[in-house]
Design a protein around this motif. Structure first.
Motif, mmCIF file in Angstrom:
data_model
loop_
_atom_site.group_PDB
_atom_site.id
_atom_site.type_symbol
_atom_site.label_atom_id
_atom_site.label_comp_id
_atom_site.label_asym_id
_atom_site.label_seq_id
_atom_site.Cartn_x
_atom_site.Cartn_y
_atom_site.Cartn_z
ATOM 1 N N LEU A 234 41.929 80.411 16.339
ATOM 2 C CA LEU A 234 40.734 80.177 15.437
ATOM 3 C C LEU A 234 40.803 80.888 14.198
ATOM 4 C CD1 LEU A 234 37.900 79.647 18.076
ATOM 5 C CD2 LEU A 234 38.981 77.724 16.597
ATOM 6 N N ASP A 235 41.267 82.253 14.368
ATOM 7 C CA ASP A 235 41.550 83.202 13.222
ATOM 8 C C ASP A 235 42.134 82.533 11.821
ATOM 9 O OD1 ASP A 235 40.341 84.752 14.932
ATOM 10 O OD2 ASP A 235 42.226 86.105 15.132
ATOM 11 N N TYR A 236 42.977 81.402 12.007
ATOM 12 C CA TYR A 236 43.367 80.731 10.928
ATOM 13 C C TYR A 236 42.270 79.989 10.154
ATOM 14 C CZ TYR A 236 48.039 82.080 12.838
ATOM 15 O OH TYR A 236 48.960 82.940 13.345
ATOM 16 N N LEU A 237 41.652 79.156 11.118
ATOM 17 C CA LEU A 237 40.508 78.518 10.666
ATOM 18 C C LEU A 237 39.410 79.559 9.964
ATOM 19 C CD1 LEU A 237 38.923 75.938 10.197
ATOM 20 C CD2 LEU A 237 37.917 76.376 12.509
ATOM 21 N N TYR A 238 39.201 80.655 10.494
ATOM 22 C CA TYR A 238 38.269 81.579 9.918
ATOM 23 C C TYR A 238 38.914 82.009 8.483
ATOM 24 C CZ TYR A 238 36.595 86.175 8.712
ATOM 25 O OH TYR A 238 35.856 87.369 8.035
ATOM 26 N N ASP A 239 40.179 82.315 8.444
ATOM 27 C CA ASP A 239 40.758 82.719 7.292
ATOM 28 C C ASP A 239 40.360 81.731 6.147
ATOM 29 O OD1 ASP A 239 41.376 85.300 8.198
ATOM 30 O OD2 ASP A 239 43.506 84.390 8.745
ATOM 31 N N SER A 240 40.873 80.386 6.262
ATOM 32 C CA SER A 240 40.648 79.443 5.593
ATOM 33 C C SER A 240 39.199 79.166 5.014
ATOM 34 C CB SER A 240 41.183 78.409 5.913
ATOM 35 O OG SER A 240 40.569 77.610 6.838
ATOM 36 N N GLN A 241 38.224 79.308 5.855
ATOM 37 C CA GLN A 241 36.989 79.150 5.584
ATOM 38 C C GLN A 241 36.338 80.325 4.736
ATOM 39 O OE1 GLN A 241 34.738 78.013 8.953
ATOM 40 N NE2 GLN A 241 34.907 75.832 8.362
ATOM 41 N N ARG A 242 36.904 81.554 5.095
ATOM 42 C CA ARG A 242 36.427 82.768 4.488
ATOM 43 C C ARG A 242 36.822 82.811 3.192
ATOM 44 N NH1 ARG A 242 38.388 86.235 1.512
ATOM 45 N NH2 ARG A 242 40.331 86.190 2.813
ATOM 46 N N LYS A 243 38.039 82.145 2.696
ATOM 47 C CA LYS A 243 38.576 82.172 1.330
ATOM 48 C C LYS A 243 37.618 81.194 0.564
ATOM 49 C CE LYS A 243 43.216 83.427 2.718
ATOM 50 N NZ LYS A 243 44.661 82.941 2.838
ATOM 51 N N LYS A 244 37.294 80.249 1.389
ATOM 52 C CA LYS A 244 36.420 79.142 0.421
ATOM 53 C C LYS A 244 34.786 79.714 0.457
ATOM 54 C CE LYS A 244 34.931 74.365 0.600
ATOM 55 N NZ LYS A 244 35.055 73.221 1.401
ATOM 56 N N ASN A 245 34.313 79.903 1.250
ATOM 57 C CA ASN A 245 32.817 80.698 1.319
ATOM 58 C C ASN A 245 32.646 82.014 1.060
ATOM 59 O OD1 ASN A 245 32.432 77.977 2.454
ATOM 60 N ND2 ASN A 245 32.673 78.825 4.511
ATOM 61 N N ASN A 246 33.381 82.921 1.134
ATOM 62 C CA ASN A 246 33.230 84.194 0.962
ATOM 63 C C ASN A 246 34.513 84.893 0.380
ATOM 64 O OD1 ASN A 246 31.759 83.710 3.890
ATOM 65 N ND2 ASN A 246 30.421 84.824 2.633
ATOM 66 N N PRO A 247 34.820 84.387 -0.891
ATOM 67 C CA PRO A 247 36.096 84.924 -1.480
ATOM 68 C C PRO A 247 36.106 86.164 -2.078
ATOM 69 C CG PRO A 247 35.008 83.466 -2.954
ATOM 70 C CD PRO A 247 34.094 83.500 -1.757
ATOM 71 N N TYR A 248 37.161 86.948 -1.802
ATOM 72 C CA TYR A 248 37.246 88.262 -2.434
ATOM 73 C C TYR A 248 37.169 88.345 -3.839
ATOM 74 C CZ TYR A 248 38.299 89.709 2.680
ATOM 75 O OH TYR A 248 38.210 89.880 4.076
ATOM 76 N N THR A 249 36.326 89.401 -4.531
ATOM 77 C CA THR A 249 36.374 89.251 -6.089
ATOM 78 C C THR A 249 36.657 90.814 -6.377
ATOM 79 O OG1 THR A 249 33.875 89.934 -5.834
ATOM 80 C CG2 THR A 249 34.423 87.755 -6.027
#
Length: 205
Positions: free
Chosen positions: A69-84
């Motif tokens: 599930l960490d892979y799903l988390y990473d993809s959603q985190r990049k979309k919903n909470n991107p690092y700036t």
């Protein structure tokens, strides 16, 4: 004397492995009790040893599956909470890159470096982070367990109970997402705060 972070490492193991494994072991034993009574036929201390062994074994399998599930988390985190450029992650990354030699920078990512630094130098800061990690791993494991428990209930003709357990998958995943995001963010924020206070210095100083 045990340190606070030592205690919460045990809590992480409990929440990530033993508790999820115990839930699934209990569900299997309850659903197939006649089989276990006939084949295993354990009671008293022997029964508890068998239950703990099953919990530990299944807990590791659940943990392994939940890690996907960490892979799903990473993809959603990049979309919903991107690092700036202004994010705690980028600030912590800059601090790490300034402290390490050029050839060492790519050997460890920012999160693992932050956790290693805090564990080594400021274990008190790890208390909150480990608590969040324990929560996230527990709810991640529940996402794996709930479909199995729901299937067991459905085959036992407990249809409404099965539907309820299926419906819990989404809230558990959202809780896993939120707690994991907060745990990583807090690790970066601690690094930024400590650096601002002058508590992080390069080896040359």
């Amino acid at each position: 004397m045990a340190k606070p972070n030592d205690f919460f490492v045990g809590i992480i193991d409990l929440f990530a492995i033993l508790l999820p494994g115990g839930v699934l072991t209990f569900a299997l034993m309850a659903a197939y009790q006649p089989f276990f009574d006939e084949v295993v036929s354990l009671s008293g201390a022997q029964g508890w040893v068998a239950f703990l062994f099953g919990s530990y074994l299944l807990g590791h399998i659940i943990f392994m599956l939940g890690a996907r599930l960490d892979y799903l988390y990473d993809s959603q985190r990049k979309k919903n909470n991107p690092y700036t450029n202004e994010s705690a992650y980028q600030c912590a990354s800059n601090i790490k890159n300034n402290l390490l030699r050029k050839e060492e920078i790519d050997s460890v990512n920012t999160y693992h470096w932050s956790i290693s630094f805090l564990t080594t130098h400021y274990p008190e800061a790890m208390v909150e982070i480990n608590r969040l990690v324990a929560d996230s791993k527990f709810f991640r494991s529940l996402v794996v367990i709930l479909p199995v428990v729901s299937f067991i209930l459905f085959t036992s003709e407990h249809y409404w109970h099965a539907i309820i357990f299926i419906a819990l998958i989404v809230p558990c995943y959202l809780r896993y997402y939120g707690r994991r995001l907060k745990s990583t963010t807090r690790a970066y924020q601690y690094i930024v705060m400590l650096n601002g206070l002058g508590k992080i210095k390069s080896p040359d100083h």
